[in-house]
Design a protein around this motif. Structure first.
Motif, PDB file in Angstrom:
ATOM      1  N   GLU A  19       4.753  -8.499  26.867  1.00  0.00           N
ATOM      2  CA  GLU A  19       3.947  -8.278  25.642  1.00  0.00           C
ATOM      3  C   GLU A  19       2.584  -7.679  26.145  1.00  0.00           C
ATOM      4  O   GLU A  19       2.047  -6.578  25.445  1.00  0.00           O
ATOM      5  N   TYR A  45      11.920 -10.117  25.143  1.00  0.00           N
ATOM      6  CA  TYR A  45      10.625 -10.108  24.419  1.00  0.00           C
ATOM      7  C   TYR A  45      10.131  -8.535  24.417  1.00  0.00           C
ATOM      8  O   TYR A  45       8.884  -7.996  23.957  1.00  0.00           O
ATOM      9  N   PRO A 301      -1.118 -12.082  27.191  1.00  0.00           N
ATOM     10  CA  PRO A 301      -0.980 -10.745  27.033  1.00  0.00           C
ATOM     11  C   PRO A 301      -2.295  -9.548  27.075  1.00  0.00           C
ATOM     12  O   PRO A 301      -2.234  -8.562  27.634  1.00  0.00           O
TER      13      PRO A 301
END
Length: 333
Positions: A19, A45, A301
């Motif tokens: 991410e 993801y 992230p």
């Protein structure tokens, strides 16, 4: 620019890593990312594979692995393959949130030292209260034991990084000590002070004390790896405990306290952000042939994206290439 990413390193890998890479890609669409790790887990993801290449491997280095043994025995580990890509010229830098010792070992044994640099140092940019610039500190634990000559090299490395990456003209270099007087300290710091005072390539301002670091006493702070790591963890621990104490005090103070906290919400958020060292990026093992950058294992992230921004700055300013040129000239003299 190509970055080799250890997608399996860190407490929240691969989710936080993937991410974070996607966030950074929005900011730097020209960058290419090589993600090393379990392809199935990574793809879970990854919403868009533009400029992202996945290099599958089932092997990874765990947080409790002995660093040097892990690098030598786990040849297919995500971190090892990422470092090998940098060595082979397939990537320009390596990034990991995994085992710190293993990444240092991979940097030293796979990526390799710049000729003329005896001990690369672990460098991180730390916050300064009321300022946005921060200060660079090294060594933060790459080398537990050091000679005075090593600390002089750290001063040169730190000054070079502060000038080229962070744009600080003539950065002020301070030697961490238990007093500001020239006669203070251990035999190591006294000898280092003497050498730094006659070093023409830096702007040495003398000794600085730990209590003054967050007040901007210097732009670059130099110390041995054992002391630097202890100071770093003290700063981290203090910041976390202050935030925790404030939160608990508010919860224990009843309705009036909670109403007061609501009114001070923006100010408290600003305080937390000001003490957040992660906003400056990760720790760089500086003195290697390419950027080797480590971020905290519990990183999210946003911090991953910030660290990639730091790597982008290092590559854009060609700081490693300039450092190679400088030290090659020194060794040939």
């Amino acid at each position: 620019m190509k970055i080799a990413v250890d997608a399996m390193g860190g407490d929240h890998a691969p989710q936080a890593i993937v991410e974070g890479v996607m966030l950074a890609r929005k900011e730097f669409p020209e960058m290419q990312f090589q993600l090393y790790g379990d392809e199935t887990q990574i793809k879970a993801y990854l919403t868009d594979e533009t400029n992202i290449q996945i290099i599958h491997t089932d092997e990874k280095i765990n947080s409790d692995d002995e660093p040097v043994k892990a690098i030598r025995r786990k040849k297919q580990a995500s971190m090892v393959l990422a470092a090998q890509a940098v060595k082979n010229g397939e990537a320009d830098a390596i990034f990991s949130a995994g085992n710190t010792g293993a990444l240092l070992a991979a940097g030293l044994f796979i990526v390799g030292r710049i000729k003329g640099i005896e001990r690369p140092g672990l460098l991180s940019t730390m916050p300064v209260m009321g300022q946005t610039t921060g200060f660079d500190m090294l060594d933060l634990g790459a080398n537990a034991d050091n000679k005075a000559e090593h600390l002089v090299q750290y001063a040169i490395l730190g000054s070079f990084y502060a000038n080229n990456v962070r744009g600080i003209t003539k950065p002020r270099v301070g030697l961490l000590n238990n007093g500001t007087e020239e006669t203070k300290g251990s035999e190591l710091t006294k000898k280092t002070f003497e050498l730094l005072s006659s070093e023409p390539n830096i702007h040495f301002i003398g000794n600085v004390e730990a209590r003054d670091l967050l007040n901007g006493a210097a732009d670059v702070v130099v110390t041995d790896g054992f002391t630097g790591n202890a100071v770093l963890k003290s700063i981290e621990g203090t910041a976390l405990n202050i935030v925790s104490l404030l939160k608990q005090s508010i919860l224990d103070s009843g309705l009036k306290g909670k109403l007061g906290a609501l009114l001070l919400k923006d100010a408290l958020k600003g305080l937390k952000n000001e003490m957040d060292y992660a906003k400056y990026g990760g720790a760089v093992l500086f003195g290697l042939k390419a950027p080797v950058v480590k971020t905290h294992g519990s990183t999210g992230p946003e911090a991953v994206a910030t660290t990639i921004r730091q790597i982008h700055a290092m590559l854009e300013t060609k700081v490693v290439e300039k450092l190679v040129t400088q030290f090659e000239q020194k060794t040939s003299e």
